[in-house]
Scaffold this active site. Sequence first.
Site, mmCIF file in Angstrom:
data_model
loop_
_atom_site.group_PDB
_atom_site.id
_atom_site.type_symbol
_atom_site.label_atom_id
_atom_site.label_comp_id
_atom_site.label_asym_id
_atom_site.label_seq_id
_atom_site.Cartn_x
_atom_site.Cartn_y
_atom_site.Cartn_z
ATOM 1 C CE1 TYR A 1 1.160 -7.827 4.265
ATOM 2 C CE2 TYR A 1 -0.779 -8.971 5.032
ATOM 3 C CZ TYR A 1 -0.098 -7.803 4.802
ATOM 4 O OH TYR A 1 -0.674 -6.615 5.124
ATOM 5 C CG HIS B 1 -5.069 -10.285 9.444
ATOM 6 N ND1 HIS B 1 -5.458 -9.044 9.049
ATOM 7 C CD2 HIS B 1 -6.191 -10.952 9.734
ATOM 8 C CE1 HIS B 1 -6.766 -8.962 9.104
ATOM 9 N NE2 HIS B 1 -7.242 -10.108 9.521
ATOM 10 C CE LYS C 1 -0.068 -6.377 11.071
ATOM 11 N NZ LYS C 1 -1.158 -7.348 10.974
#
Lengths: 578, 487
Positions: A484, A492, A535
């Site tokens: 992070y 996120h 991600k």
Amino acid sequence: MNQTQESFPALPVPAAGLPTGTVPESNAPQPDKEASQAVVPRAPRPPPLTKVHELPIPIRTFPLPSFYPSNPLSLIHVVYAWITQALTAPHEPSIVHEGIWSAKTRSVHIVDAKAIRALWEQGFYGKGHLSRSEPNWLKREQARSGTQKQHVAEEYTRQRREERQQMKWDRARKEQEAIRRVRHLESLVAPVGPMELLRLPNSPSDLAALLAPSDAIGESPEPVANGQAPSKDVSASTAGPGLSLGDLPNTIAALQANSSAASAETLVETLVNGDREQPATPAANAYPSPPPDAPLVESVAQIKRRKSVRFSPKVESTTFMNSDPPSPSLGMSMNGHGIPKSMDGILTNGAIPVQEPSTLPLGNVASSGDALSETAQKSSLSATSNEDSLAVVDKERLQLTREEAFFLTFGLGVLKVRDEKSGELLSTQELFNICRGYSYFPPRQLDLQPDDPFLVQYAVYHHFRSLGWVVRPGIKFGCDWLLYNRGPAFSHAEFAICVFPSYSDPDWKNQGRQAPAHNWHWLHSVNRVQSTAVKTLVLVYVDIPVPTTSEPDVASLLKQYRVREFMLKRWPINRRRD
Amino acid sequence: MAYDDEDPTAAPPPAIARDDPSKVAIEDVEDAEADEAIPDFRKFASSLPGGGASGGGALNKKATPHVSSKTVRRGEKDFESHGTRLQENALETSRTAMHDVLSYTRTRTPDNTMTGWYFPEHWAQETSEGEKPEGLWRRDRVVVLEAEKGQMTRSMGRVLRGAPKNVPGWDKAWLLPEEALYLVERGDLMLRWPRGPIEDIFPPPEEVDGVKREVARGEDGDYELGLPLSLQAAYSLFIGNEGDRGKVTLEKFQVYSQLRRTGYLVSRASPLFDPPPPSDTQTLWQRLFSLISSPKSDTPKSHPPMGPLIKPGLYRSYEPLYHHLSLIPRHKPTPTPNTPAPEGPFTVTYHVFKSRPGFTKTNLPLPDFRIAVVNARTTDVPSLAEMEALLDSTPWDPPNARSGAGGPSIGHMYQRLKHGWRNVIVAVNDNGMVSYLEFMESAFGEEKLFERFDAKPGAGGKKSSGRNLKGGRGRGRGGRGGRGRGK
């Protein structure tokens, strides 16, 4: 075909206005919201997140105020700050927290509430053992019991999920309505295709059988009272391809209610007779499913909480909540809320009190069921809540993974760890050995290798922490760590990390030591999960040094590890051409 | 083909407001979805001349040569039958359209068909010089074309300029096995098995005395010289094991033909076409500066052996704190690595070019992509050594320079990290199903996040975009369907 024709004309009713006093569809979810808003008053605005999580690590810095040559007075400011800091001599880290090594959970526990907050707020270490991640169990409890007006992240999540669920139901309902409309329009056209012709009744008796129940429903409420016809009718109407299976009685309560409708027929009859002016009385047949001539809105509102699996590209989850009663209306009436005593016989069977329409319009019944039960719960709680709130003690601890605990101890020096059994402080070397030993199962005391799972993971953890990333465990995303920027409260995670040990030193090769192989299918599945979570997957290889005869100290051992990062991305062949 | 990788959780793209740099990620999601939608044959059929919906016959009668250039577009999925006639009709239309498309008669005019002769041993005796990239894999070139025709030869086959002129066929284009097989599969090449030596087909010029023998050769003459080969025969001749001369492995051919069919231009990889690594041209000033600054950027010389790495004391900013924390050596990418050349399957096999005007096979531009082909069943995820060797064999491709002196935005930093310093594509071939993965050499050590901590308070708070700035709890993402992103 026939049934759908019969049942369909009820559709335009909601658009035309509701004679029975039901609430229009758009208002249906609102009582729920309003009620929850009334119950839990808005919390006072919490301090901004940037203030709460001001420090990236639990160490404060003391920057000197900047000096502006154009403003000579600022020099005085600088000097003043320098002198005060020199006199008071802030010694960072000013607080060293204390943790307990728990061998059973293989983690370090923090008990002190202040330390818990500090470690969470200043760098997002650990996780509350009663919470999802942020240790806010006490806050949640207080918010739940209504004693403290707090905002809790979990509460937002719940609300958001409900909103999303509501949105999905609305969308699904609109789709269903569109389909029904199309089917209705098609049914107005004379049957021409072979399948339609075959579906037509081909004898007078067939026709009679088809028409009998629906006629009865449409015209007089008697079949409702005799207890047999309604069930037939409902099953017939649900057999239509468009209606969802959710309409079928899928709880024991509903079935019981159905069968007992017959036994309680006299009561129902009196009910029905007593309420002639209400065309919606077939609701007394105790199904949550709508009678065929009730507005569609009602049926949607009533089946709202049912488990329903849909196959559509847009709605892909099963939507129901475990905590919900099997049927909101049943749950509501079980509470005995606002029910005349003479009705008890029916109510225990889960019938909707029909004599209450003035206070509880039918459309409201289903949707406001939660709110009502909530208020009921609240009122019952309010008597005892004062004693309860005093009894709520913060039982929550902060659990630090071994990597986090060791980084706080060895890297930052803001944590001291005690042994659970002896109660003595552990030295860094002792903690190091414990962490390494407990990365095996069963835990090892001796024979610690440079490729201990702890060491490999710690090298990665330390590497990214020392670059300023907030590193959190990534098991929920099928990876080893998540990275992070600033922390999970702000954004996120952008990167997901998978750690691969690597034995490239020739000595390892001579020993025949090899990293466990991962096949391509595994890699693709991990990557697929990360791309659905937006991600980027990072493969991190940790090159492990060979063991030496003399055990080096912690710092020089860690210096021998080499960390290499490789990003991974799918390459869509169709999209990179132009 | 889109069925290969259907997304089980295909969902509408997240409706999140984002900063510019992070739009890349959204595009990726959209890519993935668009990549995996179902082809809509109705649209395809209607794009054909004659219109597909009108019936099967229409297409066959009106044969046009341009159908092959059309692509199948994607449509929407419908999952459950709702028993409406509308849906049934749509399904039926779609079925008919697909049938029309599949039953379309494809024709080739003879003047576009080339003839090639299979001479597997012709260049076999070449010395190792021919093995060099300069030799353009001369030993592997096994099919000679009589004449180059059509668009396909724009990127296929090479006339071997370096060859001695007394060798017959020296002035003809020679094909690699994958090129020949692809052309045969497309129907562009008539492959023939010669009865005699190559001199029968391409006689040395001095024998001809100005009269071309090819002209004398009639229709029957071709059969006298050699037999036509079937597609099966071509497969058995050209598909072989890794390392066989004049053959190509099935995985590589499948990747080659998929790339060609998708519209890329492909050539066998050769380090010859790679740009030379940029030399370390530092100005004197830069060198002096690096002398001063380099010890600082390295890890500190001494660490307290038992920690804590941060000695208690007064700190003015976070940079020295993180400087003390730096313990594990960080990777620093260099333009001139000294890793050994890759061996085994993780080697760049093909250079891939986007189709562009002015592309000539004799003067290849820099490749857009480099692809290594591996078998999904016999290889595993590469080890560190394999990964390093593979990536270091690709040219230096650093991300854009940092923008702005006041620290880049976090989105920009993400972009730089994701771009990496080198990149390569690995085509993972599982029995014909190919998955392409792009690997990037990344260096988190080059992007020090902690440098942003000492920024002025207030300015730093607003710049952090990530996703979903407001609230940070992901509220207002109602449009995202059921897929929570978790924390």
